[in-house]
Design a protein around this motif. Structure first.
Motif, PDB file in Angstrom:
ATOM      1  N   ILE A 171      -8.263   6.005 -10.398  1.00 57.90           N
ATOM      2  CA  ILE A 171      -7.192   5.007 -10.322  1.00 57.90           C
ATOM      3  C   ILE A 171      -7.274   4.127 -11.556  1.00 57.90           C
ATOM      4  O   ILE A 171      -8.353   3.638 -11.915  1.00 57.90           O
ATOM      5  CB  ILE A 171      -7.313   4.146  -9.043  1.00 57.90           C
ATOM      6  CG1 ILE A 171      -7.017   4.988  -7.796  1.00 57.90           C
ATOM      7  CG2 ILE A 171      -6.374   2.948  -9.094  1.00 57.90           C
ATOM      8  CD1 ILE A 171      -7.126   4.221  -6.483  1.00 57.90           C
ATOM      9  N   ASP A 172      -6.160   3.933 -12.214  1.00 58.52           N
ATOM     10  CA  ASP A 172      -6.077   3.091 -13.412  1.00 58.52           C
ATOM     11  C   ASP A 172      -6.510   1.665 -13.058  1.00 58.52           C
ATOM     12  O   ASP A 172      -5.997   1.071 -12.102  1.00 58.52           O
ATOM     13  CB  ASP A 172      -4.629   3.108 -13.917  1.00 58.52           C
ATOM     14  CG  ASP A 172      -4.435   2.280 -15.177  1.00 58.52           C
ATOM     15  OD1 ASP A 172      -5.420   1.713 -15.675  1.00 58.52           O
ATOM     16  OD2 ASP A 172      -3.291   2.194 -15.649  1.00 58.52           O
ATOM     17  N   SER A 173      -7.433   1.111 -13.815  1.00 56.63           N
ATOM     18  CA  SER A 173      -7.949  -0.225 -13.526  1.00 56.63           C
ATOM     19  C   SER A 173      -6.858  -1.290 -13.599  1.00 56.63           C
ATOM     20  O   SER A 173      -6.889  -2.269 -12.855  1.00 56.63           O
ATOM     21  CB  SER A 173      -9.090  -0.581 -14.479  1.00 56.63           C
ATOM     22  OG  SER A 173      -8.645  -0.574 -15.824  1.00 56.63           O
ATOM     23  N   SER A 174      -5.873  -1.107 -14.487  1.00 55.69           N
ATOM     24  CA  SER A 174      -4.796  -2.097 -14.579  1.00 55.69           C
ATOM     25  C   SER A 174      -3.906  -2.041 -13.344  1.00 55.69           C
ATOM     26  O   SER A 174      -3.366  -3.064 -12.903  1.00 55.69           O
ATOM     27  CB  SER A 174      -3.961  -1.879 -15.843  1.00 55.69           C
ATOM     28  OG  SER A 174      -3.292  -0.641 -15.829  1.00 55.69           O
ATOM     29  N   ARG A 175      -3.748  -0.860 -12.759  1.00 55.92           N
ATOM     30  CA  ARG A 175      -2.985  -0.742 -11.509  1.00 55.92           C
ATOM     31  C   ARG A 175      -3.740  -1.417 -10.367  1.00 55.92           C
ATOM     32  O   ARG A 175      -3.137  -2.057  -9.493  1.00 55.92           O
ATOM     33  CB  ARG A 175      -2.756   0.740 -11.192  1.00 55.92           C
ATOM     34  CG  ARG A 175      -1.728   1.409 -12.059  1.00 55.92           C
ATOM     35  CD  ARG A 175      -0.329   1.170 -11.565  1.00 55.92           C
ATOM     36  NE  ARG A 175      -0.046   1.852 -10.315  1.00 55.92           N
ATOM     37  CZ  ARG A 175       1.069   1.682  -9.610  1.00 55.92           C
ATOM     38  NH1 ARG A 175       1.997   0.831 -10.033  1.00 55.92           N
ATOM     39  NH2 ARG A 175       1.272   2.332  -8.481  1.00 55.92           N
ATOM     40  N   TYR A 176      -5.068  -1.272 -10.373  1.00 54.76           N
ATOM     41  CA  TYR A 176      -5.868  -1.923  -9.339  1.00 54.76           C
ATOM     42  C   TYR A 176      -5.804  -3.445  -9.484  1.00 54.76           C
ATOM     43  O   TYR A 176      -5.691  -4.160  -8.484  1.00 54.76           O
ATOM     44  CB  TYR A 176      -7.316  -1.444  -9.404  1.00 54.76           C
ATOM     45  CG  TYR A 176      -8.219  -2.126  -8.387  1.00 54.76           C
ATOM     46  CD1 TYR A 176      -7.993  -1.992  -7.022  1.00 54.76           C
ATOM     47  CD2 TYR A 176      -9.284  -2.925  -8.815  1.00 54.76           C
ATOM     48  CE1 TYR A 176      -8.808  -2.628  -6.098  1.00 54.76           C
ATOM     49  CE2 TYR A 176     -10.111  -3.557  -7.903  1.00 54.76           C
ATOM     50  CZ  TYR A 176      -9.861  -3.411  -6.540  1.00 54.76           C
ATOM     51  OH  TYR A 176     -10.668  -4.060  -5.620  1.00 54.76           O
ATOM     52  N   ASP A 177      -5.870  -3.936 -10.704  1.00 53.67           N
ATOM     53  CA  ASP A 177      -5.739  -5.382 -10.925  1.00 53.67           C
ATOM     54  C   ASP A 177      -4.376  -5.877 -10.439  1.00 53.67           C
ATOM     55  O   ASP A 177      -4.260  -6.964  -9.863  1.00 53.67           O
ATOM     56  CB  ASP A 177      -5.897  -5.716 -12.408  1.00 53.67           C
ATOM     57  CG  ASP A 177      -7.323  -5.527 -12.893  1.00 53.67           C
ATOM     58  OD1 ASP A 177      -8.240  -5.521 -12.051  1.00 53.67           O
ATOM     59  OD2 ASP A 177      -7.528  -5.384 -14.121  1.00 53.67           O
TER      60      ASP A 177
ATOM     61  N   ILE B 123       0.827  -1.206   0.000  1.00 52.14           N
ATOM     62  CA  ILE B 123       0.000   0.000   0.000  1.00 52.14           C
ATOM     63  C   ILE B 123       0.863   1.258   0.000  1.00 52.14           C
ATOM     64  O   ILE B 123       0.604   2.210  -0.745  1.00 52.14           O
ATOM     65  CB  ILE B 123      -0.949  -0.007   1.214  1.00 52.14           C
ATOM     66  CG1 ILE B 123      -1.983  -1.138   1.044  1.00 52.14           C
ATOM     67  CG2 ILE B 123      -1.652   1.344   1.371  1.00 52.14           C
ATOM     68  CD1 ILE B 123      -2.890  -1.339   2.229  1.00 52.14           C
ATOM     69  N   ASN B 124       1.924   1.259   0.791  1.00 52.45           N
ATOM     70  CA  ASN B 124       2.798   2.436   0.839  1.00 52.45           C
ATOM     71  C   ASN B 124       3.517   2.673  -0.485  1.00 52.45           C
ATOM     72  O   ASN B 124       3.866   3.807  -0.814  1.00 52.45           O
ATOM     73  CB  ASN B 124       3.832   2.276   1.958  1.00 52.45           C
ATOM     74  CG  ASN B 124       3.232   2.435   3.339  1.00 52.45           C
ATOM     75  OD1 ASN B 124       2.171   3.030   3.499  1.00 52.45           O
ATOM     76  ND2 ASN B 124       3.895   1.894   4.344  1.00 52.45           N
ATOM     77  N   GLY B 125       3.732   1.596  -1.259  1.00 57.20           N
ATOM     78  CA  GLY B 125       4.422   1.721  -2.531  1.00 57.20           C
ATOM     79  C   GLY B 125       3.507   2.062  -3.693  1.00 57.20           C
ATOM     80  O   GLY B 125       3.991   2.233  -4.821  1.00 57.20           O
ATOM     81  N   MET B 126       2.205   2.157  -3.442  1.00 55.39           N
ATOM     82  CA  MET B 126       1.249   2.551  -4.473  1.00 55.39           C
ATOM     83  C   MET B 126       0.571   3.844  -4.014  1.00 55.39           C
ATOM     84  O   MET B 126      -0.442   3.809  -3.302  1.00 55.39           O
ATOM     85  CB  MET B 126       0.223   1.436  -4.709  1.00 55.39           C
ATOM     86  CG  MET B 126       0.861   0.151  -5.213  1.00 55.39           C
ATOM     87  SD  MET B 126      -0.345  -1.105  -5.748  1.00 55.39           S
ATOM     88  CE  MET B 126      -0.988  -0.361  -7.256  1.00 55.39           C
ATOM     89  N   PRO B 127       1.123   5.000  -4.384  1.00 63.56           N
ATOM     90  CA  PRO B 127       0.654   6.280  -3.837  1.00 63.56           C
ATOM     91  C   PRO B 127      -0.820   6.568  -4.063  1.00 63.56           C
ATOM     92  O   PRO B 127      -1.468   7.210  -3.232  1.00 63.56           O
ATOM     93  CB  PRO B 127       1.546   7.311  -4.541  1.00 63.56           C
ATOM     94  CG  PRO B 127       2.129   6.613  -5.726  1.00 63.56           C
ATOM     95  CD  PRO B 127       2.235   5.184  -5.329  1.00 63.56           C
ATOM     96  N   GLU B 128      -1.376   6.081  -5.194  1.00 57.70           N
ATOM     97  CA  GLU B 128      -2.784   6.356  -5.467  1.00 57.70           C
ATOM     98  C   GLU B 128      -3.700   5.616  -4.500  1.00 57.70           C
ATOM     99  O   GLU B 128      -4.812   6.079  -4.208  1.00 57.70           O
ATOM    100  CB  GLU B 128      -3.138   6.009  -6.917  1.00 57.70           C
ATOM    101  CG  GLU B 128      -3.085   4.512  -7.259  1.00 57.70           C
ATOM    102  CD  GLU B 128      -1.727   4.033  -7.739  1.00 57.70           C
ATOM    103  OE1 GLU B 128      -0.767   4.166  -6.978  1.00 57.70           O
ATOM    104  OE2 GLU B 128      -1.648   3.490  -8.865  1.00 57.70           O
TER     105      GLU B 128
ATOM    106  N   ALA C 126     -12.731   4.836  -6.657  1.00 60.72           N
ATOM    107  CA  ALA C 126     -11.787   5.592  -7.477  1.00 60.72           C
ATOM    108  C   ALA C 126     -11.488   4.862  -8.790  1.00 60.72           C
ATOM    109  O   ALA C 126     -11.291   5.493  -9.829  1.00 60.72           O
ATOM    110  CB  ALA C 126     -10.506   5.837  -6.696  1.00 60.72           C
ATOM    111  N   VAL C 127     -11.479   3.542  -8.732  1.00 61.34           N
ATOM    112  CA  VAL C 127     -11.282   2.752  -9.955  1.00 61.34           C
ATOM    113  C   VAL C 127     -12.482   2.931 -10.879  1.00 61.34           C
ATOM    114  O   VAL C 127     -12.342   3.125 -12.090  1.00 61.34           O
ATOM    115  CB  VAL C 127     -11.080   1.264  -9.622  1.00 61.34           C
ATOM    116  CG1 VAL C 127     -10.997   0.432 -10.906  1.00 61.34           C
ATOM    117  CG2 VAL C 127      -9.816   1.067  -8.786  1.00 61.34           C
TER     118      VAL C 127
END
Length: 297
Positions: A280-286, A243-248, A274-275
């Motif tokens: 938030i980019d859906s591919s980042r969420y995946d 979580i800390n490494g994904m700022p969004e 947000a997705v």
């Protein structure tokens, strides 16, 4: 009389074979005394000279200021110690894996090591439209990103890279074929000669591309070349690291209905919202979901 004990730096590792550079720049094969597998390129070590002038024994590994490693469920693989930053190289050809770069960002963030992204091969201008959104995404995530073409614009590339690399110890990583060796040879004139020296010492011929090697850069810098690899395992990370490494995602901490929300199937989740609205980019969420499930929490 030359002292038998000296402090050196590990400049190459292949399996259990280590090579140390002494204070005079001499390359010595180093046998790890008592322990195996705990020596990493970049380590500062206390060594003892042996009767063979080309060898020494490593008596002690000095405390590290940093260590970057990757891991899977079976083993942890240290990459380099005492580095100031990591530079991940990518290009549109051969096709790069954006998950590799995202994983590198997470690993560096967890290790508190700054990361720079270098897009190489900008001479493939026809690929700009497809790669541009990814470059802009990296910048939006706070990643220092530069774009160069070592092949067609070496002078310009050198002017961009020198301020980034000078006075620092940099680990160079990336998938095979992205141009890591080209960058190394551009910045360090005798890199090929030094590689041949390592090759002769390791007696591995072309197989030395599987080893990690350190090259002096200027008076107080260095570049650590790593072999190309396809998977960047993150089994050592915690959920908090993720979580800390994904700022969004980190930015939405505390905005969900439940304080312990995992951002998976829970209702009223701010991250999922947000997705859905495109923040938030859906591919980042995946990517987040896959890693979260892999971490088992």
């Amino acid at each position: 009389m030359v002292s038998k004990e000296f402090q050196g730096r590990v400049v190459a590792v292949h399996g259990h074979r280590n090579f140390v550079e002494d204070p005079h720049g001499n390359l010595l094969e180093a046998i790890r005394k008592g322990r195996k597998g705990d020596v990493v390129v970049g380590d500062q070590v206390i060594c003892h000279r042996t009767a063979d002038a080309s060898q020494c024994s490593i008596e002690k590994v000095l405390p590290r200021k940093s260590l970057l490693f990757r891991s899977d469920q079976f083993r942890t693989k240290p990459m380099a110690a005492n580095i100031d930053q990591t530079a991940v190289v990518f290009a549109s050809r051969p096709v790069f894996n954006k998950h590799f770069i995202w994983r590198a960002i997470l690993a560096c963030d967890a290790a508190n090591i700054p990361l720079i992204a270098i897009r190489n091969k900008t001479d493939f201008v026809e690929d700009n439209a497809s790669i541009r959104p990814f470059v802009e995404q990296l910048e939006s995530l706070g990643v220092h990103t530069v774009e160069i073409s070592v092949k067609t614009q070496p002078v310009e590339a050198k002017l961009i890279l020198i301020p980034i690399f000078e006075h620092k110890i940099t680990l160079l990583i990336g998938q095979s074929g992205m141009g890591k060796s080209s960058i190394l040879n551009l910045l360090i004139e005798n890199a090929q000669q030094k590689t041949q020296e390592y090759s002769t010492a390791l007696n591995l011929g072309k197989q030395t591309t599987t080893s990690v090697r350190l090259f002096q850069f200027g008076k107080d810098g260095a570049i650590v070349e790593s072999p190309g690899f396809q998977e960047f395992g993150l089994a050592h990370l915690t959920v908090e690291d993720l979580i800390n490494g994904m700022p969004e995602i980190k930015a939405l901490k505390g905005h969900c209905r439940f304080a312990n929300c995992r951002h998976l199937e829970e209702p009223d989740c701010a991250v999922k919202k947000a997705v859905a609205d495109g923040t938030i980019d859906s591919s980042r969420y995946d990517f987040y979901k896959d890693l979260r499930l892999q971490l088992g929490k």
